[in-house]
Design a protein around this motif. Sequence first.
Motif, PDB file in Angstrom:
ATOM      1  N   UNK A  87      33.518  31.762  54.500  1.00 50.60           N
ATOM      2  CA  UNK A  87      34.083  32.844  53.685  1.00 50.60           C
ATOM      3  C   UNK A  87      34.326  34.086  54.538  1.00 50.60           C
ATOM      4  N   UNK A  88      35.281  34.944  54.108  1.00 50.97           N
ATOM      5  CA  UNK A  88      35.528  36.192  54.841  1.00 50.97           C
ATOM      6  C   UNK A  88      34.256  37.042  54.909  1.00 50.97           C
ATOM      7  N   UNK A  89      34.165  37.858  55.927  1.00 51.21           N
ATOM      8  CA  UNK A  89      32.962  38.640  56.206  1.00 51.21           C
ATOM      9  C   UNK A  89      32.504  39.490  55.015  1.00 51.21           C
ATOM     10  N   UNK A  90      33.421  40.121  54.317  1.00 51.23           N
ATOM     11  CA  UNK A  90      33.047  41.026  53.221  1.00 51.23           C
ATOM     12  C   UNK A  90      33.102  40.349  51.849  1.00 51.23           C
ATOM     13  N   UNK A  91      33.166  39.041  51.837  1.00 47.14           N
ATOM     14  CA  UNK A  91      33.346  38.309  50.584  1.00 47.14           C
ATOM     15  C   UNK A  91      32.263  38.609  49.554  1.00 47.14           C
ATOM     16  N   UNK A  92      30.999  38.525  49.946  1.00 48.27           N
ATOM     17  CA  UNK A  92      29.917  38.737  48.978  1.00 48.27           C
ATOM     18  C   UNK A  92      29.902  40.181  48.481  1.00 48.27           C
ATOM     19  N   UNK A  93      30.262  41.121  49.339  1.00 52.31           N
ATOM     20  CA  UNK A  93      30.288  42.530  48.934  1.00 52.31           C
ATOM     21  C   UNK A  93      31.352  42.770  47.864  1.00 52.31           C
ATOM     22  N   UNK A  94      32.503  42.123  47.999  1.00 52.22           N
ATOM     23  CA  UNK A  94      33.567  42.266  46.993  1.00 52.22           C
ATOM     24  C   UNK A  94      33.100  41.750  45.641  1.00 52.22           C
ATOM     25  N   UNK A  95      32.436  40.615  45.635  1.00 56.80           N
ATOM     26  CA  UNK A  95      31.911  40.068  44.379  1.00 56.80           C
ATOM     27  C   UNK A  95      30.842  40.996  43.809  1.00 56.80           C
ATOM     28  N   UNK A  96      29.959  41.503  44.681  1.00 57.42           N
ATOM     29  CA  UNK A  96      28.898  42.407  44.226  1.00 57.42           C
ATOM     30  C   UNK A  96      29.472  43.651  43.556  1.00 57.42           C
ATOM     31  N   UNK A  97      30.571  44.175  44.103  1.00 57.52           N
ATOM     32  CA  UNK A  97      31.189  45.369  43.508  1.00 57.52           C
ATOM     33  C   UNK A  97      31.677  45.093  42.093  1.00 57.52           C
ATOM     34  N   UNK A  98      32.322  43.952  41.905  1.00 57.13           N
ATOM     35  CA  UNK A  98      32.789  43.577  40.562  1.00 57.13           C
ATOM     36  C   UNK A  98      31.615  43.437  39.610  1.00 57.13           C
ATOM     37  N   UNK A  99      30.554  42.801  40.076  1.00 57.35           N
ATOM     38  CA  UNK A  99      29.383  42.606  39.241  1.00 57.35           C
ATOM     39  C   UNK A  99      28.712  43.939  38.919  1.00 57.35           C
ATOM     40  N   UNK A 100      28.586  44.809  39.911  1.00 60.92           N
ATOM     41  CA  UNK A 100      27.912  46.099  39.724  1.00 60.92           C
ATOM     42  C   UNK A 100      28.606  46.930  38.651  1.00 60.92           C
ATOM     43  N   UNK A 101      29.914  46.836  38.616  1.00 64.28           N
ATOM     44  CA  UNK A 101      30.677  47.560  37.595  1.00 64.28           C
ATOM     45  C   UNK A 101      30.247  47.120  36.202  1.00 64.28           C
ATOM     46  N   UNK A 102      30.124  45.825  36.002  1.00 59.89           N
ATOM     47  CA  UNK A 102      29.681  45.284  34.697  1.00 59.89           C
ATOM     48  C   UNK A 102      28.223  45.658  34.428  1.00 59.89           C
ATOM     49  N   UNK A 103      27.384  45.561  35.463  1.00 56.63           N
ATOM     50  CA  UNK A 103      25.966  45.880  35.292  1.00 56.63           C
ATOM     51  C   UNK A 103      25.780  47.334  34.878  1.00 56.63           C
ATOM     52  N   UNK A 104      26.571  48.248  35.448  1.00 52.05           N
ATOM     53  CA  UNK A 104      26.462  49.671  35.092  1.00 52.05           C
ATOM     54  C   UNK A 104      26.776  49.893  33.611  1.00 52.05           C
ATOM     55  N   UNK A 105      27.583  49.014  33.043  1.00 53.24           N
ATOM     56  CA  UNK A 105      27.916  49.085  31.618  1.00 53.24           C
ATOM     57  C   UNK A 105      26.894  48.342  30.763  1.00 53.24           C
ATOM     58  N   UNK A 106      25.848  47.783  31.408  1.00 50.88           N
ATOM     59  CA  UNK A 106      24.833  47.028  30.686  1.00 50.88           C
ATOM     60  C   UNK A 106      25.271  45.617  30.342  1.00 50.88           C
ATOM     61  N   UNK A 107      26.342  45.153  30.943  1.00 53.06           N
ATOM     62  CA  UNK A 107      26.888  43.824  30.653  1.00 53.06           C
ATOM     63  C   UNK A 107      26.426  42.837  31.725  1.00 53.06           C
ATOM     64  N   UNK A 108      25.145  42.460  31.657  1.00 52.00           N
ATOM     65  CA  UNK A 108      24.566  41.603  32.684  1.00 52.00           C
ATOM     66  C   UNK A 108      25.127  40.183  32.635  1.00 52.00           C
ATOM     67  N   UNK A 109      25.275  39.644  31.440  1.00 54.08           N
ATOM     68  CA  UNK A 109      25.815  38.292  31.306  1.00 54.08           C
ATOM     69  C   UNK A 109      27.239  38.230  31.832  1.00 54.08           C
ATOM     70  N   UNK A 110      28.043  39.191  31.448  1.00 53.19           N
ATOM     71  CA  UNK A 110      29.432  39.232  31.894  1.00 53.19           C
ATOM     72  C   UNK A 110      29.507  39.429  33.413  1.00 53.19           C
ATOM     73  N   UNK A 111      28.654  40.278  33.951  1.00 60.20           N
ATOM     74  CA  UNK A 111      28.638  40.516  35.390  1.00 60.20           C
ATOM     75  C   UNK A 111      28.275  39.264  36.175  1.00 60.20           C
ATOM     76  N   UNK A 112      27.226  38.568  35.721  1.00 58.82           N
ATOM     77  CA  UNK A 112      26.831  37.331  36.386  1.00 58.82           C
ATOM     78  C   UNK A 112      27.936  36.283  36.274  1.00 58.82           C
ATOM     79  N   UNK A 113      28.508  36.138  35.079  1.00 55.87           N
ATOM     80  CA  UNK A 113      29.569  35.145  34.869  1.00 55.87           C
ATOM     81  C   UNK A 113      30.774  35.429  35.762  1.00 55.87           C
ATOM     82  N   UNK A 114      31.150  36.686  35.882  1.00 53.27           N
ATOM     83  CA  UNK A 114      32.274  37.081  36.738  1.00 53.27           C
ATOM     84  C   UNK A 114      31.991  36.720  38.189  1.00 53.27           C
TER      85      UNK A 114
END
Length: 150
Positions: A87-114
């Motif tokens: 995978x590209x070097x920053x791949x996991x960081x990109x996914x983490x950013x998407x997840x963190x956005x959902x987590x900040x909204x309290x949407x843990x299930x949606x963040x994990x699923x994404x």
Amino acid sequence: MSVRKYFSEENKLQIINAIRVAENNTSGEIRVHIEKHCKGDVLDRAAYIFEKLEMHKTQLRNGVLFYLAIEDHKFAILGDAGINQKVPENFWEEIKEEMAEKFREGKFTEGLSTGIKQAGKQLKQHFPFQKDDVNELSDEISFGTDKEEK
């Protein structure tokens, strides 16, 4: 309160289904581990859980762990050697950013699923599903116990 109580049965099923959908197109393996607390470095804890769940024992070393310490607001994504070589070097960081956005909204299930679905797409590219593929790791969510975390 047990960490399991943070997720309804419907939430748990949604996460497990995301794992199954992601794994349906890849020989890669995805696990989710959730606990209340993470004392110390989150990547060290995720690496410990990765080994404890024997994720390093997959044939192609293509396991991915999504680790979440819900009360400490810490999470990590840890890929095994086989996937990290591809995978590209920053791949996991990109996914983490998407997840963190959902987590900040309290949407843990949606963040994990994404995050799981994003990882599945990448795994599909590098580790496509083979007709003789075997599900090497459980799709069930693993939960930390209060006893473990003290």
